[in-house]
Structure formats: C-alpha cells, structure tokens
Scaffold this motif. Structure first.
Motif, PDB file in Angstrom:
ATOM      1  N   TYR A  70      98.714  61.001  55.278  1.00 20.02           N
ATOM      2  CA  TYR A  70      99.854  59.778  54.621  1.00 20.02           C
ATOM      3  C   TYR A  70      98.997  59.110  53.267  1.00 20.02           C
ATOM      4  O   TYR A  70      97.596  58.860  53.268  1.00 20.02           O
ATOM      5  N   THR A  71      99.825  59.092  52.189  1.00 19.90           N
ATOM      6  CA  THR A  71      99.394  58.098  51.229  1.00 19.90           C
ATOM      7  C   THR A  71     100.495  57.304  50.648  1.00 19.90           C
ATOM      8  O   THR A  71     101.315  57.356  51.374  1.00 19.90           O
ATOM      9  N   THR A  72     100.193  55.955  50.134  1.00 20.28           N
ATOM     10  CA  THR A  72     101.043  55.150  49.633  1.00 20.28           C
ATOM     11  C   THR A  72     101.082  54.862  48.155  1.00 20.28           C
ATOM     12  O   THR A  72      99.949  55.500  47.554  1.00 20.28           O
ATOM     13  N   LEU A  73     102.302  54.662  47.663  1.00 18.17           N
ATOM     14  CA  LEU A  73     102.254  54.785  46.271  1.00 18.17           C
ATOM     15  C   LEU A  73     101.813  53.509  45.310  1.00 18.17           C
ATOM     16  O   LEU A  73     102.172  53.347  44.333  1.00 18.17           O
ATOM     17  N   LEU A  81     108.855  44.998  31.194  1.00 16.65           N
ATOM     18  CA  LEU A  81     108.926  43.790  31.817  1.00 16.65           C
ATOM     19  C   LEU A  81     108.293  44.059  33.269  1.00 16.65           C
ATOM     20  O   LEU A  81     107.647  43.308  34.019  1.00 16.65           O
ATOM     21  N   ALA A  82     108.705  45.365  33.846  1.00 12.70           N
ATOM     22  CA  ALA A  82     108.062  45.572  35.215  1.00 12.70           C
ATOM     23  C   ALA A  82     106.748  45.647  35.126  1.00 12.70           C
ATOM     24  O   ALA A  82     105.795  45.022  36.157  1.00 12.70           O
ATOM     25  N   THR A  83     105.794  46.242  34.231  1.00 15.46           N
ATOM     26  CA  THR A  83     104.317  46.515  34.313  1.00 15.46           C
ATOM     27  C   THR A  83     103.743  44.960  34.034  1.00 15.46           C
ATOM     28  O   THR A  83     102.782  44.713  34.549  1.00 15.46           O
ATOM     29  N   LEU A  84     104.545  43.911  33.102  1.00 13.23           N
ATOM     30  CA  LEU A  84     103.913  42.800  32.936  1.00 13.23           C
ATOM     31  C   LEU A  84     104.316  41.763  34.141  1.00 13.23           C
ATOM     32  O   LEU A  84     104.050  40.633  33.895  1.00 13.23           O
ATOM     33  N   GLY A  85     105.050  42.089  35.211  1.00 11.07           N
ATOM     34  CA  GLY A  85     105.143  41.366  36.235  1.00 11.07           C
ATOM     35  C   GLY A  85     106.567  40.779  36.649  1.00 11.07           C
ATOM     36  O   GLY A  85     106.464  39.798  37.333  1.00 11.07           O
ATOM     37  N   ARG A 142     106.434  52.654  37.873  1.00  8.60           N
ATOM     38  CA  ARG A 142     106.567  53.735  37.688  1.00  8.60           C
ATOM     39  C   ARG A 142     107.730  54.284  38.158  1.00  8.60           C
ATOM     40  O   ARG A 142     108.432  55.517  37.636  1.00  8.60           O
ATOM     41  N   SER A 143     108.643  53.415  38.869  1.00  6.96           N
ATOM     42  CA  SER A 143     110.206  53.950  39.174  1.00  6.96           C
ATOM     43  C   SER A 143     111.010  54.114  37.511  1.00  6.96           C
ATOM     44  O   SER A 143     111.758  55.069  37.499  1.00  6.96           O
ATOM     45  N   VAL A 144     110.556  52.975  36.809  1.00  3.20           N
ATOM     46  CA  VAL A 144     111.202  52.876  35.591  1.00  3.20           C
ATOM     47  C   VAL A 144     110.672  54.004  34.720  1.00  3.20           C
ATOM     48  O   VAL A 144     111.651  54.843  34.049  1.00  3.20           O
TER      49      VAL A 144
END
Ligand code: ASP
Ligand code: MG
Length: 402
Positions: A144-147, A202-206, A213-215
């Motif tokens: 198992y890994t997590t993302l 915006l997602a990357t910057l907090g 990565r979803s975006v």
C-alpha cells in the motif's frame, strides 16, 4: 450519467454525517445515475493514526506508516456501504488493492499511474453504488502507498478521468472555493467559477480546499470539477478551463504555513554548486520552492530556499551528507515564516499587480523576506505571525470582498 462524488473527513466524521452522505448518494442513484463514491478517513483519523505511529517510533518507516494510514479510508468505505445497505440500496466498498489502483513506489507521496476500471464497471453494471477508498494505492511491490495528505481529491479526479465520468463533485465542509480562507479573512467571498490554472496555484499555495495534483489531473483530462458543501444544497464552485464571467485582476489570496526557510551560507562561487545542493534535496524527495542566490563576494555565495516544514529534518540530513563536497560555512534555518500569495489570470496583462501587493504590505509594516512570481501569481515570504494581517490587507486592496 456517471458521477464521482468525493467526501472529505469532516463529511463522514460520525454516524449522523455518514447517514447524511449515504442519503445524498442514494438520491443521486435513485435519480438513475451511476454513482461512484470516494471517501477520506473519518474526521481527523489520519492524524490519529500518525500520532499512534509516532508513539512507538518518532520516525516511523514510511512503508509501515502507509500500511497504517490506509486503514483510515478502509473504515469509512465499509461504514458507508453498511449505511447504504440500511437504506435498502446495494452498495459495495473497495480498497485500492481490490480496484487495482497502481501508483509509483514512493511511500507517503506516491503518484497514481493507472487505474483498472473493470471491477468498478462490473459492480456498476450490477446496479450497485461503488464506494472507493481515497488517498491510497498499490505499488509494484504489492504494498500500500498513500498519495500525500489530502490525496483523496486526487483519487476522485483520477477515477473520474479513468471512468469518463460526466462530473466529479468534491464535497467538503465549506461551500466552495473562496477568495481567501474565511476563517482568516471574514470578508472572503465564494467564487462561482475559477480556472484550472488559478485553482492549481491556489491549491499549491495553501488554499487547502483541493489537493493540487487533483487539479493538475482535472486540467489534463478535462474533468469537470465542482467543489461544494456536504451540509447544504448551495451550488458550489465550478473549476474549468475558461471562465466566462468578467475577469478579476486577482481571484484569491492564499497562505501556507507549512514552510521553512533554509540558507546555505558561504558556498564556493563556482559552477556545479547549486546542482549538487538541489540534486541532494531532490534525491531525498524534498520539494524546493522559492530559491534565491546572492551575488557572489570574496568567491563565496549564499543560496536561500524554502521547503515544506515537515521535511525540515530530511532536508538538514540531506545537506549534512554533502557538507564536505560542498564546502559551506553555515546552514541557517527559520521555521517561523509563511508564504502569502495572490493568484489571478487577469495578472498576465497587468504589470502593476505585484507593486500594489508590496505597497499594502508596506502600509501594514510587514517585511517581505523573499519574493517569487509566475505569470498568474505573486508569492511573498513573511513572518508567520503576520499572515492573518497580510491576508486581510491584501484582500481589501484588491477589492475581493462582496
Ligand atoms: N485522509 C487523508 C488525509 O487526511 C486523505 C484525505 O483526506 O484526502 O490526508
Ligand atoms: Mg481535503
């Protein structure tokens, strides 16, 4: 219609919320849609699991940490399938192994490579609601890994792309994407629409509302994304390629406190030094963000950069390991800094935006420690304790309020 619906931890935090989500999904199913549900772990369960791990080992092996963390999502999907069963609707829960969600091998920060859709399709053909664990995958060693934290959003978008879903709805505890975090900026306003590029920054910057990565994936595969609340029927924010409404100069202000600034002082001023430093950090899987190199003097130079604060120990170790080949004088670390950024596609054609941001920070007597920019973004590094003030003055300056 095939819909992928993702619910975050707060939306499934207890039995009442699980029933609420179950009812919402069942309503969609009864309207004749194929429904695929992606869930995060209940409430703050992932944090609880990490604390548990640290109670026996302050530096748990990443493989084992993933093995532990993936149990969180497995609990919520099973609970949800049972809740739906109690409503008389056939549902099946699947984990990453059962689906076969293949990822790269890096524990704690794996990337999805391929998703087998056969099992999901078969279950949908049997008229079941399919409930899938977010955040997790399986690597080539069958482990198992997590993302990465917040990775369930990415699971949902990747599934939507793989299944050619008509839309991907991300349900959360706020009503959509805001011009700033409303807990910090009371005047923040919900956006009706936002472009993939703005959302990605915006997602990357907090901004915290979507895993970056979803975006990235949504943009790549043209997945129609909607961010909305699991507690209300409000419309939410649509994330898409082009936004029709009149362009604002700046669409949002975001802050990120998971930042540490590292200065490597007194490096030799010759070719190959930056390469060796950042190569060592890259090999330790550390994302370097802002980078500043001083003008050389007396044959030496300083390189300053920012990294995620939770990678601080790893970064220091990586630098220690190459200390001798690099010949540096000192390493200075400041963990009390934060990044504040403005993002807006309208910036591209308006040269004055950065200056206006700096002006209002100056008026508020806030010192800027580092600056970086892109076509649609300006980021400053400031003292952590000034973040809330900075966000509010910037938000006011660009007229982002209602
Ligand atoms: N449960 C994981 C986390 O807390 C993944 C997610 O919620 O998206 O990071
Ligand atoms: Mg999240």
């Amino acid at each position: 219609m095939l819909v992928v619906k993702k619910f975050g931890g707060t939306s499934v935090a207890d039995k009442d919320r699980i029933m609420n989500v179950a009812r919402r999904c069942v309503a969609d199913y009864k309207a004749g849609n194929d429904v695929v549900v992606v869930l995060s772990a209940m409430g703050k369960q992932t944090d609880v699991l990490i604390d548990m791990a640290r109670s026996v080992n302050p530096n748990p092996p990443r493989r084992e940490l993933d093995m532990l963390m993936t149990t969180g999502e497995q609990v919520s999907v099973a609970m949800m399938a049972m809740a739906m069963d109690s409503l008389g609707v056939p549902a099946v829960s699947l984990n990453a192994y059962q689906v076969a969600m293949h990822t790269t091998s890096v524990y704690g920060n794996a990337r999805l490579k391929r998703i087998d859709t056969e099992r999901i399709r078969n279950e949908l053909d049997l008229k079941k609601i399919v409930i899938i664990t977010g955040f997790q995958g399986v690597n080539k060693y069958d482990d198992y890994t997590t993302l990465g934290r917040g990775g369930s959003d990415t699971t949902a978008v990747a599934l939507a792309a793989a299944l050619h879903a008509d839309k991907c709805e991300i349900y959360t505890d706020v009503e959509g994407v805001y011009t700033a975090d409303p807990r910090i900026v009371p005047k923040a306003r919900k956006l009706k629409e936002i472009t993939y590029d703005e959302m990605l920054d915006l997602a990357t910057l907090g901004a915290g509302v979507l895993h970056n990565r979803s975006v990235e994936l949504a943009k790549k595969y043209g997945v129609k994304l909607v961010v909305r609340s699991s507690m209300s029927e409000a419309e939410g924010t649509v994330v898409k390629e082009v936004v029709k409404v009149e362009r604002m100069l700046v669409s949002g202000v975001a802050a990120d406190k998971n930042v540490t600034r590292v200065s490597v002082v007194g490096l030799e001023d010759r070719p190959g030094v930056a390469f060796r430093l950042f190569d060592a950090l890259a090999k330790a899987n550390i994302n370097v963000d802002m980078i500043l190199q001083s003008i050389g003097r007396d044959d030496t130079k300083d390189i300053t950069f920012t990294i995620p604060r939770d990678m601080e120990t790893d970064a220091i170790n990586a630098i220690e390991n190459i200390k001798d080949t690099l010949n540096m004088q000192d390493v200075k670390v400041n963990s009390h800094v934060a990044k504040v950024s403005i993002v807006g596609a309208g910036m591209m054609s308006n040269p004055g935006v950065a200056a206006r941001m700096f002006e209002c920070l100056y008026n508020a007597n806030i010192n800027i420690r580092m600056i970086s920019t892109s076509e649609i973004r300006v980021t400053v590094l400031i003292d952590e304790k000034e973040v809330d003030k900075a966000m509010n003055v910037i938000h006011d300056m660009f007229g982002l309020e209602d």
